[in-house]
Design a protein around this motif. Structure first.
Motif, mmCIF file in Angstrom:
data_model
loop_
_atom_site.group_PDB
_atom_site.id
_atom_site.type_symbol
_atom_site.label_atom_id
_atom_site.label_comp_id
_atom_site.label_asym_id
_atom_site.label_seq_id
_atom_site.Cartn_x
_atom_site.Cartn_y
_atom_site.Cartn_z
ATOM 1 N N ARG A 295 -7.758 4.368 -11.423
ATOM 2 C CA ARG A 295 -6.597 4.430 -10.533
ATOM 3 C C ARG A 295 -5.384 4.961 -11.287
ATOM 4 O O ARG A 295 -4.642 5.801 -10.775
ATOM 5 C CB ARG A 295 -6.307 3.048 -9.949
ATOM 6 C CG ARG A 295 -5.183 3.051 -8.937
ATOM 7 C CD ARG A 295 -4.889 1.640 -8.400
ATOM 8 N NE ARG A 295 -4.080 1.658 -7.217
ATOM 9 C CZ ARG A 295 -2.778 1.908 -7.173
ATOM 10 N NH1 ARG A 295 -2.138 2.161 -8.294
ATOM 11 N NH2 ARG A 295 -2.114 1.895 -6.035
ATOM 12 N N HIS B 267 -9.581 4.795 -4.451
ATOM 13 C CA HIS B 267 -8.295 4.204 -4.826
ATOM 14 C C HIS B 267 -7.157 4.656 -3.914
ATOM 15 O O HIS B 267 -6.219 3.902 -3.653
ATOM 16 C CB HIS B 267 -7.952 4.557 -6.279
ATOM 17 C CG HIS B 267 -8.900 3.970 -7.258
ATOM 18 N ND1 HIS B 267 -8.928 2.634 -7.547
ATOM 19 C CD2 HIS B 267 -9.872 4.539 -8.013
ATOM 20 C CE1 HIS B 267 -9.864 2.388 -8.445
ATOM 21 N NE2 HIS B 267 -10.458 3.537 -8.743
ATOM 22 N N PHE B 268 -7.216 5.899 -3.476
ATOM 23 C CA PHE B 268 -6.160 6.486 -2.651
ATOM 24 C C PHE B 268 -6.820 7.249 -1.508
ATOM 25 O O PHE B 268 -7.244 8.386 -1.702
ATOM 26 C CB PHE B 268 -5.278 7.433 -3.481
ATOM 27 C CG PHE B 268 -4.627 6.757 -4.653
ATOM 28 C CD1 PHE B 268 -3.485 5.979 -4.483
ATOM 29 C CD2 PHE B 268 -5.151 6.895 -5.934
ATOM 30 C CE1 PHE B 268 -2.878 5.352 -5.561
ATOM 31 C CE2 PHE B 268 -4.560 6.274 -7.015
ATOM 32 C CZ PHE B 268 -3.414 5.492 -6.834
ATOM 33 N N SER C 253 -5.780 8.865 0.893
ATOM 34 C CA SER C 253 -5.111 10.060 1.387
ATOM 35 C C SER C 253 -4.044 10.503 0.391
ATOM 36 O O SER C 253 -3.664 9.754 -0.519
ATOM 37 C CB SER C 253 -4.449 9.781 2.739
ATOM 38 O OG SER C 253 -3.378 8.862 2.566
ATOM 39 N N ASP D 147 -1.000 10.871 1.241
ATOM 40 C CA ASP D 147 0.127 9.983 1.538
ATOM 41 C C ASP D 147 0.034 8.683 0.737
ATOM 42 O O ASP D 147 1.046 8.153 0.295
ATOM 43 C CB ASP D 147 0.197 9.670 3.038
ATOM 44 C CG ASP D 147 0.713 10.842 3.855
ATOM 45 O OD1 ASP D 147 1.375 11.741 3.289
ATOM 46 O OD2 ASP D 147 0.451 10.849 5.079
ATOM 47 N N ALA D 148 -1.185 8.198 0.558
ATOM 48 C CA ALA D 148 -1.358 6.980 -0.244
ATOM 49 C C ALA D 148 -0.976 7.241 -1.706
ATOM 50 O O ALA D 148 -0.391 6.368 -2.366
ATOM 51 C CB ALA D 148 -2.800 6.482 -0.147
ATOM 52 N N ASP E 105 2.773 7.284 -1.760
ATOM 53 C CA ASP E 105 3.273 5.907 -1.688
ATOM 54 C C ASP E 105 3.171 5.213 -3.047
ATOM 55 O O ASP E 105 4.064 4.456 -3.431
ATOM 56 C CB ASP E 105 2.499 5.107 -0.643
ATOM 57 C CG ASP E 105 2.810 5.546 0.783
ATOM 58 O OD1 ASP E 105 3.818 6.256 0.998
ATOM 59 O OD2 ASP E 105 2.012 5.178 1.683
ATOM 60 N N ALA E 106 2.098 5.480 -3.775
ATOM 61 C CA ALA E 106 1.935 4.883 -5.108
ATOM 62 C C ALA E 106 2.971 5.432 -6.080
ATOM 63 O O ALA E 106 3.477 4.694 -6.937
ATOM 64 C CB ALA E 106 0.521 5.127 -5.627
ATOM 65 N N GLU F 173 6.116 3.616 -5.244
ATOM 66 C CA GLU F 173 6.041 2.242 -5.747
ATOM 67 C C GLU F 173 6.350 2.208 -7.243
ATOM 68 O O GLU F 173 7.140 1.382 -7.713
ATOM 69 C CB GLU F 173 4.650 1.671 -5.472
ATOM 70 C CG GLU F 173 4.462 0.242 -5.911
ATOM 71 C CD GLU F 173 3.050 -0.252 -5.611
ATOM 72 O OE1 GLU F 173 2.436 -0.837 -6.515
ATOM 73 O OE2 GLU F 173 2.577 -0.041 -4.469
#
Length: 180
Positions: free
Chosen positions: A8, A45-46, A48, A50-51, A54-55, A58
């Motif tokens: 990840r 782990h992701f 998309s 977009d994910a 977002d990470a 974060e």
């Protein structure tokens, strides 16, 4: 012996690196290849792009919260700290800041809001310390200019501004000493 980075973390680091090279090239296939994982491993782990974004946000919020706390509690004061650390393009904030900026430039609204919030927070801390918004903005522009110059490719900026930090901090001191 140190453990190899978790998949990840490798994927997120690869996405950040690709964003720094250009937002459009940060595709899921490119991220998987850069991270040395299968596309299925990336999607585990992701799920998309977009994910992944977002990470990044974060991580940006974690790093900037730490930076703001360091600025708030700096024994030298927020203004000197801001200018002194603006020189540090090798700090963990730099790549995640630039990656978030790339997302913002591509129209990612949460990234744009996060960048705006960080800049507002930096300025708020400067105003809190110096009490004069115009002086606080001047100090912020000194730090931003220093960051811009030191992040430029080539050696001219580093060679030209390598000895500038003490002079810039002296200017910050002059600005803040003149306040009531």
């Amino acid at each position: 012996m140190a453990r190899p980075p978790h998949a990840r973390d490798k994927v997120l680091r690869a996405f950040v690196e690709l964003l720094l090279e250009g937002e459009r090239g940060a595709t899921l296939d490119a991220v998987a290849a850069r991270a040395g994982v299968s596309k299925g491993g990336l999607l585990y782990h992701f799920p998309s792009r977009d994910a992944l974004a977002d990470a990044v946000l974060e991580r940006f919020l974690e790093v900037t919260a730490s930076d703001l706390e360091a600025m708030r509690t700096a024994p030298e004061g927020a203004a000197r700290h801001f200018v002194r650390t603006s020189w540090q393009v090798d700090h963990e904030l730099d790549p995640i800041y630039r990656a978030t900026l790339r997302l913002a430039q591509a129209g990612h609204q949460d990234a744009l809001a996060a960048i705006d919030d960080l800049h507002r927070s930096w300025l708020d801390q400067l105003v809190t310390e110096v009490g004069d918004p115009a002086v606080a903005r001047t100090i912020m522009l000194i730090g931003d200019g220093l960051y811009h110059q030191t992040s430029m490719p080539g050696s001219w900026s580093r060679e030209t501004f390598a000895d500038a930090l003490p002079d810039l901090l002296a200017q910050v001191d002059r600005l803040t000493e003149s306040l009531p």
